[in-house]
Design an enzyme around this catalytic site. Structure first.
Site, mmCIF file in Angstrom:
data_model
loop_
_atom_site.group_PDB
_atom_site.id
_atom_site.type_symbol
_atom_site.label_atom_id
_atom_site.label_comp_id
_atom_site.label_asym_id
_atom_site.label_seq_id
_atom_site.Cartn_x
_atom_site.Cartn_y
_atom_site.Cartn_z
ATOM 1 N N TRP A 76 -0.657 25.323 18.916
ATOM 2 C CA TRP A 76 -1.696 24.387 19.383
ATOM 3 C C TRP A 76 -1.128 23.018 19.716
ATOM 4 O O TRP A 76 -1.832 22.169 20.241
ATOM 5 C CB TRP A 76 -2.790 24.253 18.329
ATOM 6 C CG TRP A 76 -3.546 25.518 18.070
ATOM 7 C CD1 TRP A 76 -3.364 26.735 18.698
ATOM 8 C CD2 TRP A 76 -4.605 25.722 17.117
ATOM 9 N NE1 TRP A 76 -4.244 27.661 18.198
ATOM 10 C CE2 TRP A 76 -5.020 27.070 17.226
ATOM 11 C CE3 TRP A 76 -5.237 24.901 16.183
ATOM 12 C CZ2 TRP A 76 -6.036 27.608 16.452
ATOM 13 C CZ3 TRP A 76 -6.251 25.427 15.395
ATOM 14 C CH2 TRP A 76 -6.642 26.769 15.532
ATOM 15 N N LYS A 77 0.111 22.786 19.338
ATOM 16 C CA LYS A 77 0.771 21.486 19.590
ATOM 17 C C LYS A 77 -0.080 20.343 19.027
ATOM 18 O O LYS A 77 -0.766 20.531 18.024
ATOM 19 C CB LYS A 77 1.067 21.328 21.084
ATOM 20 C CG LYS A 77 1.833 22.541 21.637
ATOM 21 C CD LYS A 77 2.392 22.333 23.002
ATOM 22 C CE LYS A 77 3.136 23.597 23.444
ATOM 23 N NZ LYS A 77 3.789 23.453 24.714
ATOM 24 N N GLY A 103 1.129 28.549 24.298
ATOM 25 C CA GLY A 103 0.772 27.144 24.101
ATOM 26 C C GLY A 103 -0.634 26.877 24.594
ATOM 27 O O GLY A 103 -1.627 27.178 23.925
ATOM 28 N N GLY A 104 -0.752 26.324 25.802
ATOM 29 C CA GLY A 104 -2.043 25.894 26.352
ATOM 30 C C GLY A 104 -3.168 26.897 26.188
ATOM 31 O O GLY A 104 -4.274 26.548 25.736
ATOM 32 N N GLU A 157 10.145 20.823 22.962
ATOM 33 C CA GLU A 157 9.545 19.479 22.948
ATOM 34 C C GLU A 157 10.176 18.633 21.844
ATOM 35 O O GLU A 157 10.325 17.416 21.999
ATOM 36 C CB GLU A 157 8.021 19.594 22.796
ATOM 37 C CG GLU A 157 7.384 20.026 24.114
ATOM 38 C CD GLU A 157 6.108 20.842 23.973
ATOM 39 O OE1 GLU A 157 5.492 20.838 22.900
ATOM 40 O OE2 GLU A 157 5.743 21.500 24.978
ATOM 41 N N HIS A 173 11.531 23.849 18.744
ATOM 42 C CA HIS A 173 10.765 23.865 19.989
ATOM 43 C C HIS A 173 11.377 22.857 20.964
ATOM 44 O O HIS A 173 11.817 21.789 20.551
ATOM 45 C CB HIS A 173 9.292 23.523 19.723
ATOM 46 C CG HIS A 173 8.429 23.781 20.924
ATOM 47 N ND1 HIS A 173 8.374 22.914 21.980
ATOM 48 C CD2 HIS A 173 7.635 24.827 21.250
ATOM 49 C CE1 HIS A 173 7.569 23.422 22.898
ATOM 50 N NE2 HIS A 173 7.102 24.578 22.485
HETATM 51 P P1 PGA Z 1 2.658 26.877 27.246
HETATM 52 O O1 PGA Z 1 3.529 26.438 25.977
HETATM 53 O O2 PGA Z 1 2.106 28.245 26.968
HETATM 54 O O3 PGA Z 1 1.569 25.825 27.344
HETATM 55 O O4 PGA Z 1 3.562 26.874 28.420
HETATM 56 C C1 PGA Z 1 4.343 27.360 25.315
HETATM 57 C C2 PGA Z 1 5.058 26.682 24.172
HETATM 58 O O5 PGA Z 1 5.459 25.541 24.297
HETATM 59 O O6 PGA Z 1 5.220 27.287 23.091
#
Ligand code: PGA
Length: 255
Positions: free
Chosen positions: A10-11, A234-235, A98, A96
């Site tokens: 979910w970030k 993710g999204g 990020e 990750h």
């Molecule tokens: P995303 O992110 O599905 O929004 O591309 C994947 C992730 O960063 O794990």
């Protein structure tokens, strides 16, 4: 065959009430129509983990954290240790992209985190993946193999490990990798490196996920390959019916 997993990252999204509501909608659906052959893992922000954990009690939904620090406790302002997460989650995402890029996490830091997570009895999901520049310059496989080698440096037992291949250029861009690219890296970088370090049976038994713009329309093409055991989403993991479609497709294709 290694276990099947659909992991929702979910970030930095959802307040505590939003996180509980989102997790409950996933729970309700999985209780109504169980998918016993796929492990479903939700990774809310740290702050929501205690409430979400309480609301998932007695359900098939598993939880993960999005990060952890490598020391168990002490003067590390703002950090959370695996020991603090024990009992709240079964998985922790480490490395990750990020965090590697925006938070400048080095190979060494990621390696220490992997060791700390394993020591705490929680399962690490080690994320690896190359940037667009690295792919264009032909070094993708080398970069990913190095991330595996350095992330696991000094780790003797990888039975609890999950690896997620997430090319940086495919994350949050809507441009998923092609299955051919994913299969190539999983085989020639991830499993080859694990084979070198831990032997054939570990390499064959390692669960490997694909992540990067996964959605219900493109997920099947990744899952059709026997070397992929699920996805890190993710999204789309913030949209329960889409996320659940991915869970069900994983079961239909691989279960
Ligand atoms: P995303 O992110 O599905 O929004 O591309 C994947 C992730 O960063 O794990």
């Amino acid at each position: 065959m290694p276990e099947l997993l659909t992991v929702g990252n979910w970030k930095m999204n959802t307040t505590v009430p939003e996180a509980v509501a989102l997790a409950l909608s996933v729970r309700r659906d999985l209780v109504d129509k169980p998918v016993p052959d796929v492990g479903v893992v939700l990774c809310p922000p740290y702050l929501s983990l205690p409430s979400v954990s309480e609301s998932m009690e007695g359900s098939p939904v598993m939880l993960g954290a999005q990060n952890a620090f490598y020391e168990p406790k002490g003067a590390f302002t703002g950090e959370i240790s695996p020991a603090m997460l024990a009992g709240l989650c079964e998985f922790i995402i480490i490395g990750h992209s990020e965090r590697r890029i925006l938070l400048r996490e080095s190979h060494r830091v990621i390696n220490r985190k992997i060791k700390a997570v394993l020591e705490s009895g929680i399962r690490p999901i080690l994320c690896v993946g190359e940037t667009l520049e690295q792919r264009r310059s032909g070094s993708a496989a080398r970069v990913v193999a190095r991330q595996i080698a350095s992330g696991l440096n000094g780790v003797s037992d990888v039975r609890e490990l999950v690896v997620a291949y997430e090319p940086v250029w495919a994350i949050g861009t809507g441009l998923a990798a092609t299955p051919a690219v994913v299969i190539d890296i999983v085989k020639n970088a991830i499993r080859t490196q694990i084979h070198k370090m831990y032997g054939a049976s570990m390499a064959d038994g390692l669960p490997v996920l694909y992540g990067g713009s996964v959605n219900p329309d493109n997920v099947s093409e990744f899952l059709e390959d026997p070397s992929i055991h699920g996805t890190l989403v993710g999204g789309v993991s913030l949209i329960p019916d889409q996320f659940l479609k991915i869970v069900r497709l994983t079961s239909e294709i691989k279960g």
